[in-house]
Design a protein around this motif. Structure first.
Motif, mmCIF file in Angstrom:
data_model
loop_
_atom_site.group_PDB
_atom_site.id
_atom_site.type_symbol
_atom_site.label_atom_id
_atom_site.label_comp_id
_atom_site.label_asym_id
_atom_site.label_seq_id
_atom_site.Cartn_x
_atom_site.Cartn_y
_atom_site.Cartn_z
ATOM 1 N N LEU A 17 20.300 6.253 -9.166
ATOM 2 C CA LEU A 17 21.087 6.418 -10.387
ATOM 3 C C LEU A 17 22.473 6.912 -10.012
ATOM 4 O O LEU A 17 22.618 7.784 -9.145
ATOM 5 C CB LEU A 17 20.433 7.431 -11.324
ATOM 6 C CG LEU A 17 19.043 7.084 -11.851
ATOM 7 C CD1 LEU A 17 18.494 8.241 -12.673
ATOM 8 C CD2 LEU A 17 19.086 5.827 -12.690
ATOM 9 N N ARG A 19 26.241 8.271 -11.707
ATOM 10 C CA ARG A 19 26.880 8.766 -12.918
ATOM 11 C C ARG A 19 28.136 9.529 -12.526
ATOM 12 O O ARG A 19 28.147 10.223 -11.512
ATOM 13 C CB ARG A 19 25.914 9.687 -13.661
ATOM 14 C CG ARG A 19 26.421 10.100 -15.026
ATOM 15 C CD ARG A 19 25.373 10.910 -15.742
ATOM 16 N NE ARG A 19 24.296 10.040 -16.176
ATOM 17 C CZ ARG A 19 23.787 10.057 -17.404
ATOM 18 N NH1 ARG A 19 24.246 10.880 -18.297
ATOM 19 N NH2 ARG A 19 22.808 9.258 -17.724
ATOM 20 N N PRO A 44 13.896 16.801 -19.586
ATOM 21 C CA PRO A 44 14.267 15.549 -20.263
ATOM 22 C C PRO A 44 13.410 15.234 -21.490
ATOM 23 O O PRO A 44 12.289 15.724 -21.622
ATOM 24 C CB PRO A 44 14.018 14.494 -19.177
ATOM 25 C CG PRO A 44 12.867 15.052 -18.407
ATOM 26 C CD PRO A 44 13.083 16.553 -18.404
ATOM 27 N N ASN A 45 13.969 14.424 -22.354
ATOM 28 C CA ASN A 45 13.230 13.729 -23.409
ATOM 29 C C ASN A 45 12.278 14.603 -24.225
ATOM 30 O O ASN A 45 11.085 14.342 -24.291
ATOM 31 C CB ASN A 45 12.456 12.555 -22.800
ATOM 32 C CG ASN A 45 13.353 11.666 -21.970
ATOM 33 O OD1 ASN A 45 14.521 11.485 -22.294
ATOM 34 N ND2 ASN A 45 12.828 11.122 -20.891
ATOM 35 N N ASP A 134 9.826 3.620 -13.076
ATOM 36 C CA ASP A 134 10.501 3.490 -14.366
ATOM 37 C C ASP A 134 10.413 4.780 -15.181
ATOM 38 O O ASP A 134 11.387 5.178 -15.833
ATOM 39 C CB ASP A 134 9.915 2.318 -15.158
ATOM 40 C CG ASP A 134 10.211 0.971 -14.502
ATOM 41 O OD1 ASP A 134 11.074 0.907 -13.591
ATOM 42 O OD2 ASP A 134 9.578 -0.019 -14.910
ATOM 43 N N ALA A 137 12.892 7.198 -13.635
ATOM 44 C CA ALA A 137 14.267 6.790 -13.953
ATOM 45 C C ALA A 137 14.616 7.213 -15.374
ATOM 46 O O ALA A 137 15.697 7.751 -15.627
ATOM 47 C CB ALA A 137 14.440 5.286 -13.768
ATOM 48 N N GLN A 138 13.686 7.007 -16.305
ATOM 49 C CA GLN A 138 13.910 7.404 -17.691
ATOM 50 C C GLN A 138 14.052 8.929 -17.787
ATOM 51 O O GLN A 138 14.919 9.440 -18.491
ATOM 52 C CB GLN A 138 12.757 6.915 -18.569
ATOM 53 C CG GLN A 138 12.930 7.232 -20.027
ATOM 54 C CD GLN A 138 11.771 6.727 -20.864
ATOM 55 O OE1 GLN A 138 10.692 6.411 -20.360
ATOM 56 N NE2 GLN A 138 11.970 6.658 -22.167
ATOM 57 N N TRP A 140 15.038 11.053 -15.383
ATOM 58 C CA TRP A 140 16.316 11.450 -14.787
ATOM 59 C C TRP A 140 17.482 11.126 -15.709
ATOM 60 O O TRP A 140 18.428 11.916 -15.822
ATOM 61 C CB TRP A 140 16.509 10.798 -13.422
ATOM 62 C CG TRP A 140 15.876 11.559 -12.313
ATOM 63 C CD1 TRP A 140 14.730 11.239 -11.633
ATOM 64 C CD2 TRP A 140 16.331 12.786 -11.727
ATOM 65 N NE1 TRP A 140 14.456 12.185 -10.682
ATOM 66 C CE2 TRP A 140 15.422 13.146 -10.718
ATOM 67 C CE3 TRP A 140 17.421 13.620 -11.981
ATOM 68 C CZ2 TRP A 140 15.567 14.307 -9.949
ATOM 69 C CZ3 TRP A 140 17.577 14.776 -11.221
ATOM 70 C CH2 TRP A 140 16.653 15.103 -10.223
ATOM 71 N N GLU A 141 17.449 9.965 -16.362
ATOM 72 C CA GLU A 141 18.526 9.623 -17.297
ATOM 73 C C GLU A 141 18.616 10.668 -18.400
ATOM 74 O O GLU A 141 19.704 11.107 -18.761
ATOM 75 C CB GLU A 141 18.327 8.219 -17.888
ATOM 76 C CG GLU A 141 18.643 7.096 -16.929
ATOM 77 C CD GLU A 141 20.125 6.948 -16.596
ATOM 78 O OE1 GLU A 141 20.995 7.581 -17.235
ATOM 79 O OE2 GLU A 141 20.420 6.182 -15.661
ATOM 80 N N LEU A 144 19.999 13.921 -16.834
ATOM 81 C CA LEU A 144 21.432 13.845 -16.526
ATOM 82 C C LEU A 144 22.276 13.884 -17.797
ATOM 83 O O LEU A 144 23.386 14.417 -17.794
ATOM 84 C CB LEU A 144 21.741 12.601 -15.685
ATOM 85 C CG LEU A 144 21.121 12.615 -14.289
ATOM 86 C CD1 LEU A 144 21.431 11.312 -13.558
ATOM 87 C CD2 LEU A 144 21.583 13.814 -13.470
ATOM 88 N N GLY A 145 21.738 13.359 -18.887
ATOM 89 C CA GLY A 145 22.406 13.536 -20.177
ATOM 90 C C GLY A 145 22.445 15.017 -20.558
ATOM 91 O O GLY A 145 23.456 15.520 -21.054
#
Length: 153
Positions: A17, A19, A44-45, A134, A137-138, A140-141, A144-145
């Protein structure tokens, strides 16, 4: 000779990833290496960090305790292999379940100056399945947000 399917699977099982974070590299580094800072953004999430143990040095360990919205506890832990201040962190990553540590992957975080802030590269490998790739990755995204929101405060 490597079969095409093997080569594709091997590449897909490594997550990369990239950014650009609108913050100075030192601030990004502190967000990864300060216990309270790390716990503030690394959930995350919809997960919530409840506790974080963080000993950032080669051979040092970390353990992050997360809680899902429905109350389930999730724990990720590992060991730091490489620590180059403001430049590079390398560590192992493994989820714990029922008191046992699952499959371990390796994570590398690299930081570089950029005119817009800090270029961040996160590499994680080797995943046992593409589904695990996957999911991470989701995650980490999402994290990172959270990092960008944390640094914007």
């Amino acid at each position: 000779m490597i079969a095409l399917a093997d080569a594709t699977e091997s590449v897909d099982r490594t997550m990369k990833l990239f950014r650009t974070v609108p913050a100075l590299r030192d601030a990004v580094w502190r967000a990864f290496t300060d216990r309270d800072g790390y716990a503030a953004w690394m959930a995350p999430n919809g997960l919530k960090a409840e506790r974080c143990d963080l000993d950032v040095r080669p051979g040092g360990r970390y353990r992050l305790y997360l809680r899902t919205p429905d109350g389930e506890e999730r724990i990720v832990s590992g060991e730091f292999n490489e620590v180059i201040p403001n430049e590079r962190l390398a560590f192992t990553w493994g989820w714990e379940k029922n008191g046992k540590r699952g499959t371990e992957t390796n994570v590398t975080v690299e930081l570089r100056d950029d005119e817009k802030g800090t270029k961040l590269k996160v590499t994680q490998s080797v995943f046992e399945t593409l589904e695990s790739h996957d999911e991470h990755a989701q995650g980490w995204e999402g994290s990172l947000g959270g990092l960008e929101a944390y640094l914007a405060r």
